[in-house]
Write an enzyme that holds these catalytic residues in place. Structure first.
Site, PDB file in Angstrom:
ATOM      1  N   ALA A   2      33.966  54.342 -13.466  1.00  0.00           N
ATOM      2  CA  ALA A   2      33.217  53.200 -13.642  1.00  0.00           C
ATOM      3  C   ALA A   2      33.421  52.176 -12.691  1.00  0.00           C
ATOM      4  CB  ALA A   2      33.518  52.787 -15.061  1.00  0.00           C
ATOM      5  N   GLY A  43      34.293  57.862 -16.190  1.00  0.00           N
ATOM      6  CA  GLY A  43      32.907  58.027 -16.459  1.00  0.00           C
ATOM      7  C   GLY A  43      32.258  59.160 -15.786  1.00  0.00           C
ATOM      8  N   GLU A  46      32.790  61.957 -17.898  1.00  0.00           N
ATOM      9  CA  GLU A  46      32.018  61.702 -19.431  1.00  0.00           C
ATOM     10  C   GLU A  46      30.497  62.112 -19.223  1.00  0.00           C
ATOM     11  OE1 GLU A  46      33.932  57.802 -19.619  1.00  0.00           O
ATOM     12  OE2 GLU A  46      34.338  58.483 -21.707  1.00  0.00           O
ATOM     13  N   GLU A  66      41.312  57.096 -17.090  1.00  0.00           N
ATOM     14  CA  GLU A  66      41.195  55.815 -17.664  1.00  0.00           C
ATOM     15  C   GLU A  66      42.381  55.426 -18.029  1.00  0.00           C
ATOM     16  OE1 GLU A  66      38.937  58.025 -18.325  1.00  0.00           O
ATOM     17  OE2 GLU A  66      36.916  57.382 -18.263  1.00  0.00           O
TER      18      GLU A  66
END
Ligand code: NAI
Length: 715
Positions: A77, A123, A126, A148
């Protein structure tokens, strides 16, 4: 390797859609201005505008997500989003938004394939997890991980839910709780990846898989689950595993890091109450964690490390094609290990047996990287062939950089420098890995003192991330730039510090260690000192550290620092000197503050050493008292270093303390610690301690300035 077939002719945004005649829509991720793809608010908007419509488009049979970047799928991210707001609710809603889009992909009746080449982290993973099928290139650049947690965050795009559903609880939890990255082949074995392919033409392979999924001739790989994995799917066993993991997390983090506990809660909720409940909790905790002090500090550390990687000086570095290392002992072998990836390395030692050990060390390191999948077999062999071992000084000729790691002896270091200068070119740089000798003195008799710098590595070199480059006043900028660039290429986070006694890291460690010994003399217990400082967040306590570094080495350094700072009343600890005179050297000779070998893996304190410090009995101290005294002396010394220009900025000081000494990362480093504790309050407390304990608690003038102005070190 770039995906040439995906090259753009214009830059319509970070996503391009390529519709193929066979009904497959390629969703090509290609940020127009960044070298890697990241997940940002604007990317989510693009997904809404460009990808969502494809799901309902009757012409589109299947989708393939692929990146056009070189060796990178999606790096994670965009953290800038988090920096822009202090509102937990706002950050949570970003996650909710993202999750809504990812659930649309996951719930789509049309197959969605992630074709992953390069890093799919945070991310990025994900996004892949929300796809129906993950195809990955079997290439060293392809790594997958939920990183993360290392930033004090949790995967907020469904990672806490979909990862354990894909690979099971037993294999999924370690990935979520440690942020560990796995290579493609390992990911395949875990069941994280459905199929492996070659990097070239991955979008084509992805399209074929997508069509086969649509036609029903291919389905997701069903990995056979082991018995423990099957058991873990039963509710009572699952609860037991999660509780056990929670206990382990608490034991390791000592309650200082909230993210792993929240991750466990999300996993637990999702498995108990369903995906939607898990995703909801994930979004809510994400906002809470992101605005909390721990994540803020870890994210800043991440930014500081990235900035250090890009740091340059006004003068350009010399190109280093060949490195020479003098001394193939413990440090020399480590330096060679982290350099064979960059070009030829000549290691010179007088002792052939040491050279043989050095070769084993380098070979062992390369084999380990090969086993982990981070280098190919060919690359391992290439790196190995670059190592040249020699006893002859003549073989140093041609090196553009020489790093010496001979015994810690000033005359010897001056001698090897003189010998080298006869052989190397005038543009070659000479660096010393001394732990404490002034670089200026090593260079005192050099023909060209301007090309002599310090490159202070930490042990073990392949593992420790920091390199302290010591800059003497006489050093030329091009020489410093050359050392800096080389250290960065070795993968180190480099800080530049001035050539002053103790440089930076040893200098601030000195008063901290000394205070532990003073507390010992006042009656504190060895194990209490260690426990309290580990609770504070250091990876090892001060007494264990003394044993590990070696009491003789610490005594030697503290004598030097004592001489340099005599005017401030700094002197070597008399108890430590007595111990060293009695033959205590710590771990290396099995005589230290602990008894060696440890029984059943648990070290026992060596209570016999107390009499070197005082005849007083032992008594309890409050943890706050111990932690405060040790920490304040370290951060105050850091402030003195900043004031004297030993370090150029608070950021350098924070990086050095965290990466070199294990200063608790969640506290952000000495200067972030001072800012959080507020300089005026710190000064007031130090003044009280000055009365109680002595003048060593005199606050640094710079700290007092900040106390007066009310400004933090980070404006
Ligand atoms: P070591 O004793 O393992 O290695 C020193 C090597 O230098 C020996 O193998 C010796 O044969 C060789 N040597 C001696 N004279 C030589 C010459 N004229 N030419 C070539 N080789 C010669 O010592 P270690 O631990 O590797 O330390 C080396 C340097 O690194 C010292 O200055 C030390 O203070 C510094 N250092 C050590 C750290 C540690 O944790 N051990 C950490 C940071 C710096």
């Amino acid at each position: 390797m770039a995906n040439n077939d995906l090259m753009a002719t214009d830059h319509p945004g970070a996503i391009r859609i390529q519709r193929r005649p066979d009904g497959v829509a390629l969703v090509i991720l290609d940020h127009p201005s960044k070298p890697v793809n990241t997940i940002s608010i604007s990317l989510l908007r693009e997904v809404e505008a460009k990808v969502e419509p494809l799901l309902g488009d009757p012409e589109v049979k299947a989708l393939v997500l692929v990146s056009a970047k070189k060796d990178s799928f999606v790096a994670g991210a965009d953290l800038d989003v988090l920096d822009r707001t202090d509102s937990a609710a706002e950050i949570s809603s970003l996650s909710t938004d993202g999750n809504r889009l990812l659930s649309r992909l996951a719930d789509s009746p049309k197959p969605v394939v992630a074709a992953v080449h390069g890093a799919a982290l945070g991310g990025g993973l994900e996004v892949a997890l929300a796809c129906h099928y993950i195809l990955a290139s079997d290439h060293p650049a392809t790594v997958l991980g939920q990183a993360e947690v290392m930033l004090g965050l949790l995967p907020a795009g469904g990672g806490t839910q979909r990862l354990v559903r894909r690979v099971g609880l037993i294999q999924g939890l370690p990935l979520l709780l440690t942020g560990k990255r796995v290579q493609a082949r390992r990911a395949y074995r875990l069941g994280l990846v459905d199929a492996l392919t070659t990097p070239g033409g991955i979008s084509e392979t992805g399209a074929r898989a997508a069509l086969a999924l649509a036609a029903g001739t291919l389905s997701r790989r069903r990995r056979r689950r082991s018995w423990p994995e099957k058991l873990a799917a039963l509710a009572p066993v699952r609860e037991m595993i999660i509780n056990k993991a929670r206990q382990q997390v608490l034991a390791q983090t000592r309650g200082n890091y909230p993210a792993p506990l929240k991750i466990l809660e999300c996993v637990q909720t999702g498995l108990k109450k369903g995906l939607a409940a898990g995703l909801k909790l994930e979004s809510s905790y994400f906002g809470e964690l992101a605005v909390g002090p721990v994540s803020r500090n870890l994210v800043r550390l991440f930014h500081a490390m990235n900035a250090a990687k890009k740091q340059t000086l006004a003068q350009p570095p010399q190109e280093v094609r060949r490195l020479a290392v003098l001394g193939g002992g413990f440090m020399g072998a480590g330096i060679a290990s982290v350099s064979v990836g960059l070009g030829p390395v000549t290691v010179r030692d007088l002792d052939p047996a040491v050279l043989a050990r050095c070769a084993r060390e380098v070979e062992g390191g390369l084999s380990k990287q090969r086993r982990a999948g981070s280098i190919t077999k060919l690359e391992r062999d290439r790196r190995w062939s670059r190592l040249h071992l020699t006893t002859s000084a003549q073989d140093l000729a041609g090196a553009e950089l020489v790093i010496e790691a001979v015994f810690e002896d000033l005359a010897l270091k001056q001698r090897v420098l003189a010998e080298c200068e006869e052989l190397i070119s005038p543009q070659a740089v000479f660096a010393s890995n001394t732990s404490a000798l002034p670089i200026g003195q090593i260079a005192a008799r050099a023909a060209r003192p301007e090309r002599v710098v310090g490159m202070h590595y930490f042990s073990p070199v392949p593992k420790m991330p920091l390199l302290e480059i010591v800059v003497p006043d006489a050093a030329a900028e091009w020489a410093v730039a050359t050392a800096l660039r080389f250290g960065q290429r070795q993968g180190k986070t480099v800080i530049l510090v001035k050539d002053r006694p103790g440089f930076y890291t040893s200098r601030i460690l000195g008063p901290y260690m000394n205070e532990a010994l003073i507390l010992l003399a006042e009656g504190a217990r060895i194990e209490t000192l260690d426990r309290v400082m580990r609770d504070f967040g250091f990876p090892v306590g001060p007494m264990t550290l003394l044993d590990e570094v070696g009491l003789d080495v610490v005594a030697h350094v503290s004598r030097d620092l004592g001489r340099a700072f005599a005017a401030r009343g700094v002197e070597p600890n008399p108890g430590l000197i007595k111990m060293v005179e009695a033959g205590y050297q710590g771990r290396k000779n099995n005589r230290g503050f602990y008894k060696y070998p440890a029984k059943d893996g648990k070290k026992q304190p060596n209570t016999r050493v107390y009499h070197y410090f005082s005849q007083e009995g032992r008594h309890e101290f409050t943890p706050a008292d111990i932690a405060e005294r040790l920490a304040l002396l370290m951060v105050n010394e850091a402030a003195l270093c900043l004031q004297e220009g030993v370090i150029g900025s608070p950021r350098t000081g924070d990086l050095g303390a965290i990466l070199g000494l294990g200063f608790p990362p969640f506290r952000g480093g000495p200067f972030r610690y001072l800012d959080a504790a507020q300089p005026d309050k710190v000064v007031a407390r130090m003044e009280q301690l000055m009365i109680k304990c002595g003048p060593r608690f005199q606050p640094a003038p710079l700290l007092k300035d900040h106390a007066k102005s009310g400004r933090g070190f980070y404006a």
